[in-house]
Structures are given as structure tokens and as C-alpha cells.
Motif scaffolding. Structure first.
Motif, PDB file in Angstrom:
ATOM      1  N   MET A 108       2.863  -7.288 -10.195  1.00  8.08           N
ATOM      2  CA  MET A 108       2.744  -6.500  -8.960  1.00  8.08           C
ATOM      3  C   MET A 108       3.600  -7.108  -7.849  1.00  8.08           C
ATOM      4  SD  MET A 108      -1.224  -5.345  -8.831  1.00  8.08           S
ATOM      5  CE  MET A 108      -1.270  -3.567  -8.778  1.00  8.08           C
ATOM      6  N   LYS A 109       3.652  -8.440  -7.822  1.00  6.79           N
ATOM      7  CA  LYS A 109       4.481  -9.096  -6.803  1.00  6.79           C
ATOM      8  C   LYS A 109       5.966  -8.849  -7.085  1.00  6.79           C
ATOM      9  CE  LYS A 109       3.191 -11.282  -3.851  1.00  6.79           C
ATOM     10  NZ  LYS A 109       2.695 -10.897  -2.512  1.00  6.79           N
ATOM     11  N   GLU A 110       6.319  -8.789  -8.360  1.00  7.51           N
ATOM     12  CA  GLU A 110       7.728  -8.650  -8.736  1.00  7.51           C
ATOM     13  C   GLU A 110       8.222  -7.214  -8.594  1.00  7.51           C
ATOM     14  OE1 GLU A 110      10.216 -10.786 -12.134  1.00  7.51           O
ATOM     15  OE2 GLU A 110       8.928  -9.208 -12.934  1.00  7.51           O
ATOM     16  N   ASN A 111       7.388  -6.241  -9.021  1.00 10.97           N
ATOM     17  CA  ASN A 111       7.829  -4.843  -8.976  1.00 10.97           C
ATOM     18  C   ASN A 111       6.611  -3.943  -8.757  1.00 10.97           C
ATOM     19  OD1 ASN A 111       8.889  -2.285  -9.344  1.00 10.97           O
ATOM     20  ND2 ASN A 111      10.149  -2.857 -11.103  1.00 10.97           N
ATOM     21  N   ILE A 112       6.170  -3.873  -7.505  1.00 11.76           N
ATOM     22  CA  ILE A 112       4.953  -3.128  -7.174  1.00 11.76           C
ATOM     23  C   ILE A 112       5.078  -1.650  -7.530  1.00 11.76           C
ATOM     24  CG2 ILE A 112       5.657  -2.912  -4.737  1.00 11.76           C
ATOM     25  CD1 ILE A 112       2.006  -3.160  -5.943  1.00 11.76           C
ATOM     26  N   ARG A 113       6.260  -1.056  -7.332  1.00 11.44           N
ATOM     27  CA  ARG A 113       6.450   0.371  -7.614  1.00 11.44           C
ATOM     28  C   ARG A 113       6.165   0.686  -9.091  1.00 11.44           C
ATOM     29  NH1 ARG A 113       8.615   4.751  -5.172  1.00 11.44           N
ATOM     30  NH2 ARG A 113       8.949   3.484  -3.317  1.00 11.44           N
TER      31      ARG A 113
ATOM     32  N   LEU B 262      -4.584   6.750 -14.451  1.00  9.81           N
ATOM     33  CA  LEU B 262      -5.657   7.513 -13.804  1.00  9.81           C
ATOM     34  C   LEU B 262      -5.441   9.022 -13.872  1.00  9.81           C
ATOM     35  CD1 LEU B 262      -6.225   5.274 -10.648  1.00  9.81           C
ATOM     36  CD2 LEU B 262      -7.688   5.432 -12.668  1.00  9.81           C
ATOM     37  N   GLY B 263      -4.338   9.421 -14.501  1.00 14.98           N
ATOM     38  CA  GLY B 263      -4.066  10.854 -14.639  1.00 14.98           C
ATOM     39  C   GLY B 263      -3.662  11.509 -13.341  1.00 14.98           C
ATOM     40  N   ARG B 264      -3.073  10.731 -12.436  1.00 13.01           N
ATOM     41  CA  ARG B 264      -2.626  11.263 -11.153  1.00 13.01           C
ATOM     42  C   ARG B 264      -1.115  11.427 -11.154  1.00 13.01           C
ATOM     43  NH1 ARG B 264      -5.943  10.302  -6.637  1.00 13.01           N
ATOM     44  NH2 ARG B 264      -4.340  11.480  -5.539  1.00 13.01           N
ATOM     45  N   GLU B 265      -0.642  12.475 -10.499  1.00 15.57           N
ATOM     46  CA  GLU B 265       0.803  12.700 -10.415  1.00 15.57           C
ATOM     47  C   GLU B 265       1.422  11.651  -9.494  1.00 15.57           C
ATOM     48  OE1 GLU B 265       3.982  16.032  -8.980  1.00 15.57           O
ATOM     49  OE2 GLU B 265       1.879  16.635  -9.164  1.00 15.57           O
ATOM     50  N   ALA B 266       2.431  10.948  -9.996  1.00 17.08           N
ATOM     51  CA  ALA B 266       3.044   9.861  -9.218  1.00 17.08           C
ATOM     52  C   ALA B 266       4.149  10.394  -8.314  1.00 17.08           C
ATOM     53  CB  ALA B 266       3.582   8.793 -10.163  1.00 17.08           C
ATOM     54  N   SER B 267       3.773  11.151  -7.273  1.00 18.54           N
ATOM     55  CA  SER B 267       4.780  11.651  -6.336  1.00 18.54           C
ATOM     56  C   SER B 267       5.319  10.475  -5.524  1.00 18.54           C
ATOM     57  CB  SER B 267       4.165  12.687  -5.395  1.00 18.54           C
ATOM     58  OG  SER B 267       3.248  12.063  -4.510  1.00 18.54           O
ATOM     59  N   ASP B 268       6.579  10.586  -5.096  1.00 18.05           N
ATOM     60  CA  ASP B 268       7.201   9.511  -4.288  1.00 18.05           C
ATOM     61  C   ASP B 268       6.368   9.225  -3.049  1.00 18.05           C
ATOM     62  OD1 ASP B 268       9.227   9.253  -6.051  1.00 18.05           O
ATOM     63  OD2 ASP B 268      10.693  10.425  -4.922  1.00 18.05           O
ATOM     64  N   GLU B 269       5.844  10.288  -2.452  1.00 21.31           N
ATOM     65  CA  GLU B 269       5.066  10.156  -1.216  1.00 21.31           C
ATOM     66  C   GLU B 269       3.804   9.305  -1.446  1.00 21.31           C
ATOM     67  OE1 GLU B 269       2.976  13.056   2.147  1.00 21.31           O
ATOM     68  OE2 GLU B 269       3.598  13.886   0.214  1.00 21.31           O
ATOM     69  N   LEU B 270       3.083   9.611  -2.533  1.00 17.61           N
ATOM     70  CA  LEU B 270       1.851   8.875  -2.842  1.00 17.61           C
ATOM     71  C   LEU B 270       2.166   7.430  -3.209  1.00 17.61           C
ATOM     72  CD1 LEU B 270      -1.221   8.789  -3.245  1.00 17.61           C
ATOM     73  CD2 LEU B 270      -0.874   9.642  -5.564  1.00 17.61           C
ATOM     74  N   VAL B 271       3.199   7.229  -4.033  1.00 21.95           N
ATOM     75  CA  VAL B 271       3.580   5.870  -4.442  1.00 21.95           C
ATOM     76  C   VAL B 271       3.952   5.037  -3.210  1.00 21.95           C
ATOM     77  CG1 VAL B 271       5.265   4.491  -5.744  1.00 21.95           C
ATOM     78  CG2 VAL B 271       4.268   6.534  -6.778  1.00 21.95           C
ATOM     79  N   ASP B 272       4.760   5.617  -2.306  1.00 21.27           N
ATOM     80  CA  ASP B 272       5.168   4.914  -1.073  1.00 21.27           C
ATOM     81  C   ASP B 272       3.959   4.550  -0.213  1.00 21.27           C
ATOM     82  OD1 ASP B 272       7.810   5.028  -1.771  1.00 21.27           O
ATOM     83  OD2 ASP B 272       8.271   6.790  -0.544  1.00 21.27           O
ATOM     84  N   LYS B 273       3.020   5.484  -0.131  1.00 18.79           N
ATOM     85  CA  LYS B 273       1.819   5.286   0.690  1.00 18.79           C
ATOM     86  C   LYS B 273       0.981   4.118   0.144  1.00 18.79           C
ATOM     87  CE  LYS B 273      -1.832   8.179   2.707  1.00 18.79           C
ATOM     88  NZ  LYS B 273      -2.582   9.412   2.534  1.00 18.79           N
ATOM     89  N   ILE B 274       0.816   4.092  -1.177  1.00 22.80           N
ATOM     90  CA  ILE B 274       0.032   3.020  -1.805  1.00 22.80           C
ATOM     91  C   ILE B 274       0.726   1.679  -1.630  1.00 22.80           C
ATOM     92  CG2 ILE B 274      -0.846   2.100  -4.007  1.00 22.80           C
ATOM     93  CD1 ILE B 274      -1.114   5.124  -4.866  1.00 22.80           C
ATOM     94  N   ILE B 275       2.051   1.665  -1.835  1.00 22.30           N
ATOM     95  CA  ILE B 275       2.804   0.416  -1.681  1.00 22.30           C
ATOM     96  C   ILE B 275       2.654  -0.129  -0.264  1.00 22.30           C
ATOM     97  CG2 ILE B 275       5.152  -0.562  -1.598  1.00 22.30           C
ATOM     98  CD1 ILE B 275       5.800   1.288  -4.028  1.00 22.30           C
ATOM     99  N   LYS B 276       2.729   0.766   0.710  1.00 16.03           N
ATOM    100  CA  LYS B 276       2.601   0.346   2.115  1.00 16.03           C
ATOM    101  C   LYS B 276       1.213  -0.257   2.367  1.00 16.03           C
ATOM    102  CE  LYS B 276       3.006   2.057   6.873  1.00 16.03           C
ATOM    103  NZ  LYS B 276       1.691   1.659   7.395  1.00 16.03           N
ATOM    104  N   HIS B 277       0.170   0.438   1.922  1.00 12.05           N
ATOM    105  CA  HIS B 277      -1.190  -0.012   2.197  1.00 12.05           C
ATOM    106  C   HIS B 277      -1.621  -1.232   1.393  1.00 12.05           C
ATOM    107  CE1 HIS B 277      -2.076   2.968   5.100  1.00 12.05           C
ATOM    108  NE2 HIS B 277      -1.911   3.985   4.277  1.00 12.05           N
ATOM    109  N   THR B 278      -0.920  -1.498   0.288  1.00  8.08           N
ATOM    110  CA  THR B 278      -1.320  -2.652  -0.521  1.00  8.08           C
ATOM    111  C   THR B 278      -0.375  -3.839  -0.346  1.00  8.08           C
ATOM    112  OG1 THR B 278      -0.119  -1.813  -2.440  1.00  8.08           O
ATOM    113  CG2 THR B 278      -2.458  -1.268  -2.310  1.00  8.08           C
ATOM    114  N   SER B 279       0.556  -3.737   0.609  1.00  8.14           N
ATOM    115  CA  SER B 279       1.434  -4.884   0.844  1.00  8.14           C
ATOM    116  C   SER B 279       0.597  -6.009   1.437  1.00  8.14           C
ATOM    117  CB  SER B 279       2.572  -4.525   1.807  1.00  8.14           C
ATOM    118  OG  SER B 279       2.089  -4.501   3.140  1.00  8.14           O
TER     119      SER B 279
END
Length: 254
Positions: free
Chosen positions: A155-160, A170-187
Motif C-alpha cells: 500500500m505504501k509502494e503503490n496505493i492505487r 468488494l464488487g465495486r466499480e473502480a471509477s477514477d473518481e472513487l479511487v482518487d477519493k479513497i487515496i486522498k482520505h487514506t493518505s
């Protein structure tokens, strides 16, 4: 000679299935065993101080967090076929993080020196028992399609990449928007500055963050600043014995 009023280290813990747990937790063990899972629960499992990320963005109705080894997880989670995410972290960085956590949580017993604590850790005389057994117990479950085994170092090396793996699981669609949002909140920086994840709202008498912040460093390889050469050699030898026969491999630097 007067004895100290503070209980000794081992008095803080009892055992369930041979695993040391806080006595206060054991008191309610019957509630843990009887826990009724729902099929859409997502369980996040870590050994303490393995760096759980905020996953509210991708939550199904309930996220259940636990530090329990596989054999103590309430049977209901297996029966309901819940999705389980296990996040692991290399033992050396983890033991450093765990030591500082012990120092800053005022309800914890005195862990002694870092060397003393590492010895306790190696012997499994810490809450939730042996890191080696805990990690191996969950590694063995990875063949179950309902279990996802992740590494903190990845996760530290390649969070995306890891977030996309998680969303797919989890069966969720990995939209760029959602992925970016998660990366931001989990930094790490975001979580370090967020009162809901850094525990700064708790009074000093519960968590004394003047001793050590709850969100301390979050880096890979910090152990080198604390292990002496002798302790490192001893730890490596013990580690090899404990992990013999396991295909599980960790990185202690990236």
C-alpha cells in the motif's frame, strides 16, 4: 519493602484459547462469540498497529474491525460468508509501532525498554498473542475467495493498485473518481491531521500523545532506527524459526 501500586505487566491479561487478551475484553467474550454477522458485513482484520486504513468510502452497510486471529473470529462471519480483508505489516516496523503505542496509552502496562518489549513480542506475550501465528493463521485463509490478504508495504509502494484490488474484491466499480477519493482520505498525512483517525480528541489521561502520537510515522524501514545490531540478529534468527515452512514473505524496506 513496599510494593508498587501499579499491577505488573502480566496481570493486565488473561487468555482465550491460549492467546493473551486484555482482561476487560475477556469479560465480554461471550458477546464476541455470540456476535451475529450479516452477509454484507465487511470484516477488516489486523494484528495491532498494522496500519488499518479508513474504508468508509467503500463500506457496505457495516464494517467490523478486529484484531482477532482466524481461529477466534466469531463463527457467524464464516457461516454468513462475509468478505474479510486482512492487512499485514512486517514484524520489525510493527513491533516499533506497537512499543510506542504501549508507551502512550495510559491504561497499558509499562512495556519496559524497547529490548524488553521485543522479547515479549517474540514470545507472544503481548495482546493478541504471537504475531507469527496470527499472520500465518490468516495467510492460510487466503485461498478462501471471501478473504483478501493485503500487505501494508504494498500500500505504501503503490496505493492505487491496492485500492483497485480492494474495490474489485468488494464488487465495486473502480471509477477514477472513487479511487482518487479513497487515496486522498487514506493518505498518512490526511489521517494524521484528521481527529477521527488520530485520536487527538481523547484526553491525555487516556492517550498521552506527548509521549508518542497515535499516527506516528507510517513508514517502511523505521525499525532500523531502533534495533541494535545484536537485537536485529537475534530477531532474524527467531523469525526464521517461527516462519519456517511458511510461504509468507514480507519486505522490511521498499
Amino acid at each position: 519493602m513496599m510494593s508498587s501500586s501499579k499491577p505488573v505487566y502480566k496481570d493486565y491479561f488473561g487468555r482465550i484459547g491460549g492467546i493473551p487478551l486484555y482482561k476487560k475484553f475477556i469479560k465480554y467474550w461471550h458477546n464476541v462469540e455470540k456476535f451475529e454477522a450479516k452477509p454484507d458485513d465487511v470484516v477488516i482484520v489486523t494484528y495491532p498497529k498494522s496500519g488499518v486504513k479508513q474504508l468508509k468510502e467503500i463500506a457496505s452497510p457495516r464494517i467490523v474491525k478486529t484484531h482477532l486471529p482466524a481461529e477466534l473470529l466469531p463463527v457467524s462471519f464464516w457461516e454468513k460468508n462475509c468478505k474479510i480483508i486482512y492487512l499485514s505489516r512486517n514484524a520489525k516496523d510493527l513491533v516499533v509501532s506497537y512499543y510506542f503505542f504501549f508507551l502512550m496509552v495510559t491504561a497499558n502496562p509499562d512495556p519496559g525498554s524497547f529490548q524488553d518489549f521485543v522479547e515479549k513480542f517474540m514470545n507472544g506475550e503481548v495482546p493478541y498473542g504471537s504475531w507469527y501465528e496470527h499472520t500465518k493463521s490468516w495467510w492460510e485463509k487466503r485461498k478462501n475467495p471471501q478473504v483478501l490478504f493485503l500487505f501494508y508495504e504494498d500500500m505504501k509502494e503503490n496505493i492505487r493498485k491496492e485500492v483497485m484490488k480492494l474495490l474489485e474484491f468488494l464488487g465495486r466499480e473502480a471509477s477514477d473518481e472513487l479511487v482518487d477519493k479513497i487515496i486522498k482520505h487514506t493518505s498518512f498525512e490526511e489521517m494524521k491531521n484528521n481527529p477521527s483517525t488520530n485520536y487527538t480528541t481523547l484526553p491525555d489521561k487516556i492517550m498521552n500523545q506527548k509521549v508518542s502520537p497515535f499516527m506516528r510515522k507510517g513508514v517502511v524501514g523505521d525499525w532500523k532506527n531502533y534495533f541494535t545490531v545484536a537485537l536485529n540478529e537475534k530477531f532474524d534468527k527467531h523469525y526464521e524459526e517461527q516462519m519456517k515452512g511458511s510461504t509468507l514473505k514480507f519486505r522490511t524496506e521498499i
